[in-house]
Design an enzyme around this catalytic site. Structure first.
Site, mmCIF file in Angstrom:
data_model
loop_
_atom_site.group_PDB
_atom_site.id
_atom_site.type_symbol
_atom_site.label_atom_id
_atom_site.label_comp_id
_atom_site.label_asym_id
_atom_site.label_seq_id
_atom_site.Cartn_x
_atom_site.Cartn_y
_atom_site.Cartn_z
ATOM 1 N N GLY A 36 0.756 -1.242 0.000
ATOM 2 C CA GLY A 36 0.000 0.000 0.000
ATOM 3 C C GLY A 36 0.785 1.290 0.000
ATOM 4 O O GLY A 36 1.956 1.337 -0.369
ATOM 5 N N SER A 37 0.104 2.348 0.433
ATOM 6 C CA SER A 37 0.524 3.738 0.258
ATOM 7 C C SER A 37 1.936 4.012 0.762
ATOM 8 O O SER A 37 2.362 3.502 1.801
ATOM 9 C CB SER A 37 -0.450 4.652 0.985
ATOM 10 O OG SER A 37 0.103 5.935 1.130
ATOM 11 N N SER A 38 2.625 4.889 0.031
ATOM 12 C CA SER A 38 3.979 5.289 0.408
ATOM 13 C C SER A 38 3.986 6.095 1.703
ATOM 14 O O SER A 38 5.031 6.299 2.298
ATOM 15 C CB SER A 38 4.618 6.101 -0.715
ATOM 16 O OG SER A 38 3.845 7.255 -0.960
#
Lengths: 134, 417
Positions: A61-63
């Protein structure tokens, strides 16, 4: 019983295992205010990870997962240690900046050997997972 | 891990506590990935959303960034300039504005280039082939790796910030030749590339991303020279439905002079063929079946000046219908350009608003109440708005002209509005 593993973030910790055979992100999966799994209909929905040894498959998932982890550390809601199969860069950054002892690539399948509630000691300095009490 | 003299001095705290902390993170991170050494990066691009206290810690004592560093789009569609015109809730905006100002003071002091865009190459952060860079933003990373042949990993926001402050990053992943070859080959059948719209190209990328997941891609058999906007719409969804970091296009991108070169003279792990049926599979997920649209969203990734020109033509002598909205994401440098060219006035007179902000990561709030259906030409926006609004907002895909038509009516001077 001991299992060898690769060090992602050094340190030692022990706690009660929470086992989830799936991927995890600090961004969106765990509420940084409470340290609980906050995904609706997730098998662990509502489960607290605070001071637990969290066992899962991979990061995802998201950075910005690392920023979410940092916020959780400020709130004192991080797990005590992490064991996963493969720590990709975003999870690795998250545990490194928050100093959570973390190992990946365990030499034996942790999902065969560790159950939620087991007592686990993680020595990430030496790369050793110890199951102290079933 | 090997450190040169300067890197050792950074780690020892000789350049202050912030740089010491950054170097400590980078060393630990590099060691976790078996990096032999650090390399100098030619530029960085960081996320202006880090906790302010963390930003303070990591920059304490630093005189400036260690490399030319631009800033990513403001998240959650928040535009410090235009939030009122966008109709964002006051409570949301005041919290965001306070954090924005606190961060801005630090960015200004350290010389961050305050671009607030997801496509830093549009506003002067242009890497050379082979440059090591540390950029945040899946779309920018993908374009930098693929189109420019620069070398960029998908590290998290904090490691990325540490690289910007020190000007160093661990040598690992896509920095290394052997990790840049394609594993997945994409071929095409029955598509007339000359006639594909931006939404069509997005449908290709969205389909391929889901299949390729985190593997490198090479596309072969595209008979036309795609322009930068077309490439943008085709590639951005690869890192949305999947986590693709590099997409070679044979004959077009610098590391793909031939299919063999892009594959590193190996057989592909998988061959994916894309035709009308596969594109429809993507389109069907955001099918527009005559729903009445409350808001049109463009600029995901950020609009180029060519697209702004097209948008202005579509909006000339038009007005937004009652209670309908049009948001357009772009770097605000483009706003000044559009203003100079008279395009901004046409768009604003029609009721459109600009934001130097991210049009994809829009959660339930700030999406104004009453917005139930959004139309966009971007698969990336469709994907993220659907998820961030937890399904409250339905997103449909259409080309820019169709989206504009759905929210506007004719408005000639002297006529009725």
């Amino acid at each position: 019983m001991e299992i060898g593993a690769h060090t992602v973030c050094a340190g030692k910790a022990e706690g009660e295992a929470v086992v989830y055979e799936g991927p995890f992100s600090f961004m969106g999966d765990m509420d940084p205010l409470t340290g609980r799994i906050c995904v609706p209909r997730h098998p662990l929905e509502g489960q607290s990870l605070v001071n637990k040894v969290f066992v899962f498959t991979t990061g995802k998932g998201s950075s910005a997962g690392d920023c979410a982890a940092w916020a959780a550390r400020e709130n004192g809601t991080m797990p005590a240690a992490i064991i996963c199969l493969e720590s990709e860069p975003i999870l690795s950054g998250a545990v490194i900046i928050t100093g959570i002892p973390t190992v990946d690539r365990p030499h034996k399948n942790p999902f065969d050997l560790i159950r939620t509630g087991d007592c686990i000691r993680v020595d990430a300095d030496a790369g050793i997972i110890e199951i102290t009490q079933k | 891990m090997f450190l040169d003299k300067e890197e050792k001095a950074m780690a020892a705290g000789e350049y202050g506590q912030g740089i010491q902390k950054c170097m400590d993170y980078l060393i630990k991170f590099g060691e976790a990935f078996g990096a032999e050494k650090m390399v100098k990066i030619s530029s960085a691009h960081t996320m202006p959303k880090e906790p302010v206290e963390l930003l303070r810690e990591m920059t304490e004592g630093a005189a400036g960034t260690g490399a030319f560093t631009t800033l990513h789009a403001a998240m959650s569609a928040f535009s410090a300039r235009n939030w009122k015109a966008m109709g964002l809730p006051e409570t949301f905006a005041s919290t965001e504005l306070d954090l924005y100002n606190q961060r801005r003071d630090i960015y200004t002091k350290l010389g961050f280039i305050q671009t607030y865009t997801c496509l830093p190459m549009l506003v002067g952060n242009i890497p050379n082939k082979g440059d090591y860079i540390s950029w945040i933003g899946s779309g920018a990373q993908l374009l930098a790796n693929s189109l420019f042949g620069a070398r960029c990993n998908r590290d998290g926001t904090v490691i990325n910030l540490a690289a910007a402050i020190t000007g160093r990053a661990p040598l690992h992943g896509l920095f290394l030749d052997e990790n840049r070859h394609a594993q997945v080959l994409v071929t095409f059948k029955g598509l007339d590339f000359g006639k594909l719209t931006h939404a069509d190209l997005g449908a290709i990328g969205y389909y391929v991303g889901a299949k390729a997941q985190n593997r490198n891609v090479v596309m072969d058999g595209i008979p036309v020279r795609l322009d930068i906007d077309q490439i943008k719409y085709m590639m951005a969804p690869l890192a949305v439905s999947g986590a693709v970091s590099i997409c070679h296009v044979v004959g077009l991108t610098p590391e793909a002079p031939s299919l063999e070169a892009a594959l590193g003279n190996r057989e592909p792990e998988e061959v994916i063929t894309v035709g009308r049926k596969e594109m429809k599979e993507s389109m069907d997920q955001y099918a527009w079946n005559g729903e009445d649209v409350d808001m049109a969203v463009f600029g995901c990734p950020h609009l180029s000046i060519s697209e702004i020109k097209v948008m202005a033509e579509l909006l000339r002598e038009k007005k937004l219908k009652n209670n309908k909205r049009l948001w357009a994401g772009m770097p605000f440098q483009h706003y000044f350009l559009a203003e100079e060219m008279g395009l901004a006035k046409i768009i604003e007179d029609a009721g459109g608003v600009f934001a130097s902000a991210c049009m994809a990561t829009i959660p339930d709030s700030p999406i104004p109440d009453g917005v139930k259906v959004i139309a966009t030409n971007s698969f990336k926006a469709a994907h993220y708005i659907t998820r961030f609004s937890k399904g409250r907002v339905k997103v449909v895909i259409g080309d820019m002209d169709k989206c504009v038509d759905a929210v506007t009516a004719n408005h000639r001077k002297g006529g009725n509005s």
